[in-house]
Design an enzyme around this catalytic site. Structure first.
Site: not given
Length: 316
Positions: A95-96, A254, A10, A120, A205
């Site tokens: 991440s994503l 995660q 992102q 998510r 996170h």
């Protein structure tokens, strides 16, 4: 030359991303249509036409970035006959982007990845009321110093943690807004060049995301995961993973865990990777690779021209 393919997270989203691919490569257009169908909406229209504020919404940005990455991979594989399994030794995503990496490597279907990332994004937004959490970039301090700062910044059950270890001297912290704001001047006292709050809608996170982790755990239990065609370097372990059940567990971890991107790149270099190919929107990861280790090379694939040039270079 040993390659790894990387997939952005992102922040890399921009209006118009993927449009040139869709207009020139039917295989790419098919990817965007499949994602639209999975989500029962025209996400591709938001990607191609905006507005930017809609694209930046977490629940849109996450599946949108994944779609562009997979469009690049599908064009490379189907139009230029370059299978991922032969072009790359490892895949990794920020991440994503880990979902993009898993989809590219065949561990997740495109439809399932789109649905998981939509959930998510929504779950992360629901986890913390707007205004209660924050994230900040701390520039010029190494991880040990940042960890000392966040420990000093918390009060009365607050949360503040090093969330993204992006590169040498580039760490993102996340947590309760008051604690994150308190950490910035503390970081400067320790020698940070800069500390700046990030324009994000939630504190990703960190432990505040536990409700989102629980939602993702339930969804992932119902999702088929196959062994990837090449190992995936997991965010939370910075180590190669092949086992579907381990991957499932790590995707849950995660959500609240640290993105160990610097360590992931160094691990891939240790495993023999010397060339990193970023598939999808932007060049953020390509820049981070060079910052982490200047002996490594990076390349970004975003347009049909980029993909054709890369495919040609493999065959020359």
């Amino acid at each position: 030359m040993t390659r790894a393919f990387t997939f952005p997270g992102q922040g890399s989203q921009t209006v118009g991303m993927g449009r040139e691919l869709a207009e020139n490569m039917p295989v790419a257009a098919q990817v965007f249509e499949e994602v639209d169908d999975a989500l029962s909406e025209h996400l591709s229209r938001v990607m191609f036409e905006g507005p930017q504020e809609d694209l930046t919404l977490t629940h849109n940005a996450q599946p949108a970035l994944m779609a562009v990455s997979i469009a690049v991979i599908r064009v490379l594989e189907k139009d230029f006959d370059v299978p991922l399994a032969t072009a790359a030794a490892y895949v990794a995503g920020h991440s994503l982007g880990e979902y993009s990496a898993l989809t590219a490597a065949g561990a997740l279907t495109l439809s399932d990845a789109a649905k998981l990332l939509r959930l998510r994004g929504e779950a992360m937004q629901r986890a913390v009321p707007v205004g209660e959490g924050a994230m900040a970039a701390i520039l010029g301090l190494e991880m040990a110093d940042v960890e000392a700062v966040v420990k000093e910044a918390v009060q009365d059950g607050e949360v503040c943690t090093a969330a993204n270890d992006n590169a040498n001297g580039q760490v993102v912290i996340s947590g309760t807004k008051a604690a994150v704001e308190r950490a910035i001047p503390l970081a400067k006292e320790k020698g940070a060049m800069k500390g700046v709050l990030l324009p994000v809608s939630a504190p990703f996170h960190c432990a505040l995301m536990q409700p989102a982790a629980e939602e993702m755990e339930a969804a992932l239990k119902e999702t088929a995961i196959q062994a990837p065609v090449v190992p995936v370097i997991a965010n939370v372990t910075a180590a190669p993973e092949n086992d579907p059940e381990v991957i499932r567990r790590l995707l849950v971890e995660q959500v609240t865990g640290r993105v160990r991107w610097r360590e992931s790149v160094l691990k891939m270099a240790e495993l023999g990777v010397d060339s990193f190919v970023e598939a999808g929107a932007g060049k953020v990861l390509t820049g981070l690779v060079r910052r982490i280790d200047r002996s490594l090379t990076g390349l970004s694939l975003q347009t049909p021209t980029d993909i054709e040039a890369f495919a040609t270079s493999l065959k020359s």
